[in-house]
Scaffold this active site. Structure first.
Site, PDB file in Angstrom:
ATOM      1  CB  ILE A 273      -0.993  -0.002   1.194  1.00  0.00           C
ATOM      2  CG1 ILE A 273      -1.982   1.158   1.082  1.00  0.00           C
ATOM      3  CG2 ILE A 273      -0.285  -0.048   2.521  1.00  0.00           C
ATOM      4  CD1 ILE A 273      -3.198   1.040   1.992  1.00  0.00           C
ATOM      5  CB  CYS A 274       0.900   4.214   0.638  1.00  0.00           C
ATOM      6  SG  CYS A 274       1.019   6.012   0.652  1.00  0.00           S
ATOM      7  CG  HIS A 275       5.361   6.274  -0.317  1.00  0.00           C
ATOM      8  ND1 HIS A 275       4.265   6.929   0.178  1.00  0.00           N
ATOM      9  CD2 HIS A 275       6.066   7.185  -1.035  1.00  0.00           C
ATOM     10  CE1 HIS A 275       4.306   8.192  -0.201  1.00  0.00           C
ATOM     11  NE2 HIS A 275       5.379   8.378  -0.954  1.00  0.00           N
TER      12      HIS A 275
END
Length: 169
Positions: free
Chosen positions: A102-104
């Site tokens: 998730i995300c980065h």
């Protein structure tokens, strides 16, 4: 149930760790935090969450786990400079076991060079990095491509959890 490696370091996005971790544990999955130094305590960006590293990266093998969970924040960027971490991520993706990012988190997948010809999403600031790594970036709540499940940011957490739990069945 599944044994899930949580690859984590300081400055992880608190909610991107805590909400999925709670959901996974509530479904009976076991979480093992993996980091640089066993016994160290890593803290979230907002200092709302603290995680004790259960095992150092040098103590683990892909075969020890059923899935890999990588929360976002600055943690993936901090981890991507460690060659053992990169080898573990690469081997995990290539094993075909679920990788939940998730995300980065795709920063680790980029450095491990496992995104060629894959579909993935992540935080908008790493979109070009994902494309440069040979992947197709999709601006969607959840992208599932074979064993890889990815989401963009904290607003996608409910959909990320649902897709991840389905994959872990």
């Amino acid at each position: 149930m599944s044994v899930i490696a949580v690859l984590i370091d300081d400055l992880f996005e608190d909610i991107e760790y805590s909400n999925p971790a709670t959901a996974f544990e509530n479904e009976g999955h076991e979480l093992i935090s993996v980091g640089i130094r066993e016994g160290s305590v890593v803290k979230g960006k907002k200092n709302a969450e603290k995680v004790i590293i259960d095992r150092s990266i040098g103590q683990v093998e892909v075969e020890d786990f059923d899935a890999l969970f990588i929360p976002g924040g600055y943690s993936p960027d901090r981890l991507r400079v460690n060659e053992q971490v990169i080898k573990f991520v690469k081997d995990f993706v290539e094993s075909g076991k679920p990788v939940l990012a998730i995300c980065h988190a795709p920063q680790l997948l980029i450095t491990a060079k496992v995104l060629e010809d894959r579909k993935v999403t992540g935080w908008k600031s790493i979109k070009q990095d994902i494309i440069n790594a040979g992947a197709e970036y999709l601006d969607q709540e959840v992208v599932e491509d074979r064993n890889l499940i990815s989401s963009r940011y904290p607003g996608d957490i409910p959909e990320f959890i649902a897709a991840s739990l389905k994959k872990l069945q």
